[in-house]
Motif scaffolding. Structure first.
Motif, PDB file in Angstrom:
ATOM      1  N   SER A 154       0.817  -1.214   0.000  1.00 30.93           N
ATOM      2  CA  SER A 154       0.000   0.000   0.000  1.00 30.93           C
ATOM      3  C   SER A 154       0.848   1.260   0.000  1.00 30.93           C
ATOM      4  O   SER A 154       0.354   2.325  -0.360  1.00 30.93           O
ATOM      5  CB  SER A 154      -0.914   0.018   1.238  1.00 30.93           C
ATOM      6  OG  SER A 154      -1.848  -1.025   1.195  1.00 30.93           O
ATOM      7  N   TYR A 190      -5.332  -7.237   1.798  1.00 28.87           N
ATOM      8  CA  TYR A 190      -6.397  -6.315   2.194  1.00 28.87           C
ATOM      9  C   TYR A 190      -5.787  -5.405   3.243  1.00 28.87           C
ATOM     10  O   TYR A 190      -5.159  -5.876   4.202  1.00 28.87           O
ATOM     11  CB  TYR A 190      -7.592  -7.064   2.781  1.00 28.87           C
ATOM     12  CG  TYR A 190      -8.423  -6.188   3.699  1.00 28.87           C
ATOM     13  CD1 TYR A 190      -9.332  -5.270   3.174  1.00 28.87           C
ATOM     14  CD2 TYR A 190      -8.254  -6.236   5.078  1.00 28.87           C
ATOM     15  CE1 TYR A 190     -10.059  -4.436   4.010  1.00 28.87           C
ATOM     16  CE2 TYR A 190      -8.983  -5.417   5.917  1.00 28.87           C
ATOM     17  CZ  TYR A 190      -9.880  -4.523   5.385  1.00 28.87           C
ATOM     18  OH  TYR A 190     -10.597  -3.699   6.210  1.00 28.87           O
ATOM     19  N   ALA A 206      -7.029   1.331   4.914  1.00 28.10           N
ATOM     20  CA  ALA A 206      -6.275   2.560   4.695  1.00 28.10           C
ATOM     21  C   ALA A 206      -6.635   3.647   5.695  1.00 28.10           C
ATOM     22  O   ALA A 206      -5.803   4.480   6.049  1.00 28.10           O
ATOM     23  CB  ALA A 206      -6.501   3.062   3.270  1.00 28.10           C
ATOM     24  N   ASP A 237     -11.259   0.773   2.692  1.00 24.36           N
ATOM     25  CA  ASP A 237     -10.676  -0.555   2.603  1.00 24.36           C
ATOM     26  C   ASP A 237     -10.032  -0.722   1.228  1.00 24.36           C
ATOM     27  O   ASP A 237     -10.678  -0.513   0.195  1.00 24.36           O
ATOM     28  CB  ASP A 237     -11.747  -1.622   2.810  1.00 24.36           C
ATOM     29  CG  ASP A 237     -12.386  -1.526   4.190  1.00 24.36           C
ATOM     30  OD1 ASP A 237     -11.644  -1.335   5.164  1.00 24.36           O
ATOM     31  OD2 ASP A 237     -13.624  -1.635   4.286  1.00 24.36           O
ATOM     32  N   GLU A 238      -8.765  -1.118   1.245  1.00 23.61           N
ATOM     33  CA  GLU A 238      -7.996  -1.215   0.013  1.00 23.61           C
ATOM     34  C   GLU A 238      -7.587  -2.667  -0.240  1.00 23.61           C
ATOM     35  O   GLU A 238      -7.070  -3.343   0.653  1.00 23.61           O
ATOM     36  CB  GLU A 238      -6.754  -0.328   0.096  1.00 23.61           C
ATOM     37  CG  GLU A 238      -5.966  -0.253  -1.188  1.00 23.61           C
ATOM     38  CD  GLU A 238      -4.843   0.756  -1.112  1.00 23.61           C
ATOM     39  OE1 GLU A 238      -4.501   1.344  -2.152  1.00 23.61           O
ATOM     40  OE2 GLU A 238      -4.291   0.953  -0.009  1.00 23.61           O
ATOM     41  N   ASN A 288      -5.155  -4.835  -2.605  1.00 19.42           N
ATOM     42  CA  ASN A 288      -3.977  -4.621  -3.427  1.00 19.42           C
ATOM     43  C   ASN A 288      -3.537  -5.895  -4.131  1.00 19.42           C
ATOM     44  O   ASN A 288      -3.439  -6.961  -3.507  1.00 19.42           O
ATOM     45  CB  ASN A 288      -2.808  -4.127  -2.563  1.00 19.42           C
ATOM     46  CG  ASN A 288      -3.136  -2.826  -1.848  1.00 19.42           C
ATOM     47  OD1 ASN A 288      -3.140  -1.766  -2.453  1.00 19.42           O
ATOM     48  ND2 ASN A 288      -3.410  -2.923  -0.554  1.00 19.42           N
ATOM     49  N   GLY A 301      -4.700  -1.076  -7.016  1.00 21.45           N
ATOM     50  CA  GLY A 301      -5.543  -0.994  -5.832  1.00 21.45           C
ATOM     51  C   GLY A 301      -7.012  -0.826  -6.173  1.00 21.45           C
ATOM     52  O   GLY A 301      -7.374  -0.013  -7.032  1.00 21.45           O
ATOM     53  N   ILE A 329     -10.544   0.079  -4.240  1.00 26.76           N
ATOM     54  CA  ILE A 329     -10.909   0.737  -2.988  1.00 26.76           C
ATOM     55  C   ILE A 329     -12.407   0.609  -2.731  1.00 26.76           C
ATOM     56  O   ILE A 329     -13.231   0.842  -3.629  1.00 26.76           O
ATOM     57  CB  ILE A 329     -10.535   2.235  -3.008  1.00 26.76           C
ATOM     58  CG1 ILE A 329      -9.135   2.430  -3.603  1.00 26.76           C
ATOM     59  CG2 ILE A 329     -10.642   2.825  -1.610  1.00 26.76           C
ATOM     60  CD1 ILE A 329      -8.040   1.749  -2.849  1.00 26.76           C
ATOM     61  N   SER A 360     -16.805   3.141  -4.675  1.00 26.87           N
ATOM     62  CA  SER A 360     -15.637   2.322  -4.958  1.00 26.87           C
ATOM     63  C   SER A 360     -14.735   3.075  -5.921  1.00 26.87           C
ATOM     64  O   SER A 360     -15.173   3.988  -6.636  1.00 26.87           O
ATOM     65  CB  SER A 360     -16.048   0.975  -5.555  1.00 26.87           C
ATOM     66  OG  SER A 360     -16.803   1.160  -6.747  1.00 26.87           O
ATOM     67  N   THR A 412      -6.828   8.304  -6.835  1.00 24.57           N
ATOM     68  CA  THR A 412      -7.863   7.275  -6.794  1.00 24.57           C
ATOM     69  C   THR A 412      -9.099   7.853  -7.461  1.00 24.57           C
ATOM     70  O   THR A 412      -9.572   8.926  -7.085  1.00 24.57           O
ATOM     71  CB  THR A 412      -8.187   6.859  -5.354  1.00 24.57           C
ATOM     72  OG1 THR A 412      -7.008   6.324  -4.740  1.00 24.57           O
ATOM     73  CG2 THR A 412      -9.282   5.804  -5.326  1.00 24.57           C
TER      74      THR A 412
END
Length: 536
Positions: free
Chosen positions: A57, A125, A128, A225-226, A228, A246, A248, A292, A318
């Protein structure tokens, strides 16, 4: 406050007029210290170290450092305290949350090549950010009323009595520039029309001889919540590289209350006659934002000599797609129960709208020193231009000036500045099995001094007039590490402290020199973080 009129004109939504605020954008783009216990105990300064699940991350180049595969998870016990002070009033509120910070794994594939020893693939997971926060407070002495703020907004909109009456029906056609905070204020007798009903002057409850106090409360919850997916490798054991994709998941809910208890308030009775009376009312707001997004990260770690590591990573914005839901209601009691009741927005149905959002770029520069086989010291510098957050419609006009969020994006540029993050960390290996760690992290305030000093008008919209300005955030961290063969366990303690100021609403447009009710708030988090895993 004339901009509120333009917000409504541009939006033109059926059923409810609600424009997004730049403050929600700062919430979406915020950073927090979350990850594995080892990562957190060193203040998050892992950009030049790698070989930790959190680096996917932060600096995905860290995945290239892995020599073995790994599976692990992290649990977080977050104990929070919030304290609000104003005019001698001091109120505190506590809450405790149990969180899953991180879970994932990295698979290492060794190659028969000295130039490219291995290629690694990882999935994690990572939480973040956590929005869990609750605070409450009291303003013992008011100098104005939110009802006067609502009256000022309604006057600037040029709303007629008929406009406010006809819009409070679910599914009704949107007419004029009436905002729901005006409609709600009218239905709950917070504002009263004087003069011609087609072009009245709206007045609030505060006038000569009025006095009173205010109370506020806020409960926020949710998280970023990310997920990756990363891969990277090793070139000659000197350059380590990695990239991360990623996905999200975002969910944020806020429930807030603002209450006033007034003596000699100017209130209209059911016959629309203004009388001086005792007024008790509270405004409740519900707001939910969910959506998202996706981003991309690229990172490198270079080891020019055995004792030195240098790291660099950049994160694209993002790109989010959001849905938001909102609802507000007022409980009121005037003249000791002679006139009391309940009013709500949109005939009791949640309002709804959608929008797109883009966070700023994020750059990370890192350095670490390895001294012998026992000591590691590391440092990170991170930069993010918070003022570059960007809202847009879910449909395109083709002309930026016609975008519903054009003014919100301009507000972001006026309110916010770049955020700078400095992280320091150290680890000392006492024995081959035990290590001790410590760290510090400093995050500058994203708000400009002009807004913190009340030198700028603050524009909010809809029925959520309150806002909180945050100062710098400090983290002090420490931890222990244990490993035995393929098993490891890490424990971290993290103390997070942040101050800020609560503002009930922007100053009344008709009396801008009278400040809105404010309180100093301080948030303290104590976290115990446990990570466990296997390397094989």
């Amino acid at each position: 406050m004339k901009r509120l009129l333009l917000y409504s004109t541009l939006l033109g939504l059926p059923g409810i007029a609600f424009a997004q605020s730049a403050f929600e954008g700062a919430t979406i783009a915020q950073n927090d210290l979350k990850g594995t216990a080892r990562f957190m105990s060193m203040g998050g300064s892992f950009g030049a170290l790698g070989a930790d699940l959190s680096t996917l991350s932060q600096n995905p180049g860290g995945i290239g450092v892995y020599r073995n595969s790994e599976l692990g998870f992290t649990l977080d016990l977050d104990m929070q305290n919030a304290n609000a002070k104003s005019m001698g009033s001091n109120m505190s509120q506590d809450q405790t949350k149990f969180l899953l910070n991180n879970i994932g794994g990295v698979a290492t594939f060794r190659l028969n090549s000295s130039a490219v020893p291995n290629i690694n693939i990882g999935f994690t997971y990572n939480k973040a950010a956590s929005f869990n926060r609750a605070f409450r407070g009291s303003i013992p002495t008011l100098h104005n009323s939110m009802s006067n703020y609502i009256a000022g907004v309604t006057n600037n909109d040029g709303a007629s009595v008929d406009m406010l009456q006809s819009n409070n029906i679910y599914g009704s056609a949107y007419t004029g520039n009436a905002q729901w905070i005006s409609i709600l204020g009218y239905d709950s007798f917070l504002i009263t029309p004087i003069g011609n009903e087609n072009s009245p002057t709206w007045v609030g409850q505060w006038d000569d001889g009025t006095s009173g106090s205010g109370q506020f409360a806020s409960v926020e919850k949710g998280s970023i919540d990310e997920y990756n997916i990363a891969f990277g490798g090793n070139i000659n054991n000197i350059v380590y590289w990695g990239m991360d994709f990623g996905i999200i998941d975002f969910n944020y809910t806020a429930e807030t209350r603002w209450a006033e208890s007034l003596d000699n308030a100017w209130v209209a009775n059911p016959n629309n006659e203004i009388v001086k009376t005792k007024a008790n009312w509270n405004l409740y707001n519900y707001y939910n934002l969910q959506g998202s997004g996706f981003n991309y990260k690229l990172g490198f770690i270079v080891k020019p000599i055995q004792e030195l590591r240098l790291g660099f990573a950049f994160h694209t914005p993002t790109w989010y797609s959001f849905d938001q839901y909102y609802y507000a209601a007022v409980n009121y009691d005037y003249n000791n129960g002679i006139n009391s009741g309940y009013a709500e927005t949109n005939d009791g149905y949640d309002g709804y709208s959608s929008f797109n959002f883009r966070t700023p770029w994020h750059l990370i520069f890192s350095a670490a020193g390895v001294i012998g086989n026992n000591l590691i010291v590391s440092a990170n510098y991170e930069w993010e231009p918070t003022h570059a957050i960007h809202f847009s419609d879910t449909y395109s006009y083709g002309n930026e000036l016609q975008d519903s969020y054009y003014l919100t994006n301009e507000d972001a540029k006026n309110y916010f500045k770049s955020t700078n993050i400095i992280s320091l960390g150290a680890e000392y290996r006492i024995t081959p099995q035990f290590s001790v760690r410590a760290g510090y992290r400093y995050v500058t305030s994203p708000t400009k001094s002009e807004i913190a000093d009340n030198q700028l008008d603050v524009y909010t919209a809809g029925t959520r007039p309150q806002y909180v300005l945050s100062d710098a955030t400090n983290y002090v961290t420490c931890g222990l590490g244990y490993k035995y063969k393929h098993f490891y366990a890490d424990l971290a303690y993290v103390y997070k402290h942040r101050k800020g100021s609560f503002h009930a609403y922007t100053p009344d447009p008709s009396t801008p020199n009278i400040p809105s009710p404010q309180a100093d708030v301080a948030f303290n988090n104590n976290q115990l973080v446990l990570s466990m895993g296997f390397k094989f």
